[in-house]
Design a protein around this motif. Sequence first.
Motif, mmCIF file in Angstrom:
data_model
loop_
_atom_site.group_PDB
_atom_site.id
_atom_site.type_symbol
_atom_site.label_atom_id
_atom_site.label_comp_id
_atom_site.label_asym_id
_atom_site.label_seq_id
_atom_site.Cartn_x
_atom_site.Cartn_y
_atom_site.Cartn_z
ATOM 1 N N VAL A 27 0.841 -1.197 0.000
ATOM 2 C CA VAL A 27 0.000 0.000 0.000
ATOM 3 C C VAL A 27 0.878 1.249 0.000
ATOM 4 O O VAL A 27 0.621 2.202 -0.748
ATOM 5 N N ARG A 28 1.938 1.254 0.792
ATOM 6 C CA ARG A 28 2.857 2.406 0.841
ATOM 7 C C ARG A 28 3.456 2.657 -0.535
ATOM 8 O O ARG A 28 3.474 3.784 -1.027
ATOM 9 N N VAL A 29 3.905 1.587 -1.191
ATOM 10 C CA VAL A 29 4.514 1.725 -2.517
ATOM 11 C C VAL A 29 3.470 2.203 -3.528
ATOM 12 O O VAL A 29 3.742 3.087 -4.344
ATOM 13 N N ALA A 30 2.267 1.637 -3.471
ATOM 14 C CA ALA A 30 1.201 2.026 -4.410
ATOM 15 C C ALA A 30 0.850 3.494 -4.260
ATOM 16 O O ALA A 30 0.577 4.179 -5.253
ATOM 17 N N ARG A 31 0.872 3.996 -3.042
ATOM 18 C CA ARG A 31 0.530 5.408 -2.811
ATOM 19 C C ARG A 31 1.567 6.359 -3.407
ATOM 20 O O ARG A 31 1.290 7.536 -3.582
ATOM 21 N N GLU A 32 2.750 5.845 -3.751
ATOM 22 C CA GLU A 32 3.738 6.670 -4.451
ATOM 23 C C GLU A 32 3.283 6.943 -5.882
ATOM 24 O O GLU A 32 3.755 7.880 -6.517
ATOM 25 N N TYR A 33 2.358 6.113 -6.393
ATOM 26 C CA TYR A 33 1.902 6.237 -7.775
ATOM 27 C C TYR A 33 0.512 6.849 -7.903
ATOM 28 O O TYR A 33 0.098 7.188 -9.007
ATOM 29 N N THR A 34 -0.203 6.944 -6.802
ATOM 30 C CA THR A 34 -1.560 7.490 -6.872
ATOM 31 C C THR A 34 -1.932 8.136 -5.550
ATOM 32 O O THR A 34 -1.463 7.717 -4.490
ATOM 33 N N ASP A 35 -2.764 9.157 -5.639
ATOM 34 C CA ASP A 35 -3.298 9.753 -4.417
ATOM 35 C C ASP A 35 -4.704 9.233 -4.133
ATOM 36 O O ASP A 35 -5.300 9.566 -3.130
ATOM 37 N N ASN A 36 -5.249 8.409 -5.052
ATOM 38 C CA ASN A 36 -6.573 7.826 -4.872
ATOM 39 C C ASN A 36 -6.454 6.307 -4.991
ATOM 40 O O ASN A 36 -6.681 5.727 -6.046
ATOM 41 N N LEU A 37 -6.096 5.679 -3.888
ATOM 42 C CA LEU A 37 -5.870 4.237 -3.879
ATOM 43 C C LEU A 37 -7.131 3.455 -4.246
ATOM 44 O O LEU A 37 -7.062 2.457 -4.965
ATOM 45 N N SER A 38 -8.285 3.904 -3.813
ATOM 46 C CA SER A 38 -9.540 3.217 -4.137
ATOM 47 C C SER A 38 -9.766 3.178 -5.642
ATOM 48 O O SER A 38 -10.099 2.134 -6.206
ATOM 49 N N ASP A 39 -9.587 4.316 -6.298
ATOM 50 C CA ASP A 39 -9.771 4.379 -7.746
ATOM 51 C C ASP A 39 -8.737 3.509 -8.456
ATOM 52 O O ASP A 39 -9.056 2.810 -9.416
ATOM 53 N N TYR A 40 -7.518 3.541 -7.966
ATOM 54 C CA TYR A 40 -6.427 2.754 -8.545
ATOM 55 C C TYR A 40 -6.744 1.256 -8.469
ATOM 56 O O TYR A 40 -6.647 0.539 -9.460
ATOM 57 N N VAL A 41 -7.159 0.804 -7.298
ATOM 58 C CA VAL A 41 -7.491 -0.610 -7.106
ATOM 59 C C VAL A 41 -8.721 -0.982 -7.927
ATOM 60 O O VAL A 41 -8.774 -2.057 -8.528
ATOM 61 N N GLU A 42 -9.711 -0.085 -8.003
ATOM 62 C CA GLU A 42 -10.918 -0.360 -8.783
ATOM 63 C C GLU A 42 -10.562 -0.562 -10.260
ATOM 64 O O GLU A 42 -11.066 -1.487 -10.913
ATOM 65 N N LYS A 43 -9.697 0.274 -10.804
ATOM 66 C CA LYS A 43 -9.294 0.128 -12.206
ATOM 67 C C LYS A 43 -8.528 -1.172 -12.428
ATOM 68 O O LYS A 43 -8.755 -1.872 -13.421
ATOM 69 N N LEU A 44 -7.631 -1.512 -11.509
ATOM 70 C CA LEU A 44 -6.881 -2.763 -11.636
ATOM 71 C C LEU A 44 -7.811 -3.968 -11.529
ATOM 72 O O LEU A 44 -7.664 -4.946 -12.275
#
Length: 95
Positions: A27-44
């Motif tokens: 999660v820490r690493v993913a947040r380096e790539y997005t400020d909206n983790l929910s949207d990021y995970v939803e797209k993936l």
Amino acid sequence: MRVGTGEFYNTAAPKARINMTLNEDLVRVAREYTDNLSDYVEKLLAEAVSEERRRKMENDRHLKEVCTSWNDFYEKHGSPAEDYIASFLPENDET
């Protein structure tokens, strides 16, 4: 869901609050790539589901082709097992 958009789910549906357990460092690493983790995970997740649907449809298509091919073979040549099984049946058995 709009027809012809390639969407397989209603993208306008309301958001649902869910609980998930994720690796904290991931999660820490993913947040380096997005400020909206929910949207990021939803797209993936949508991409993953789309790929699974595509794979399943391709598998279903392949199995249908195999069944059609087998049925065509059977119509032309009969079952290969019939000759084999016939050698084990009594002479007068018409099974």
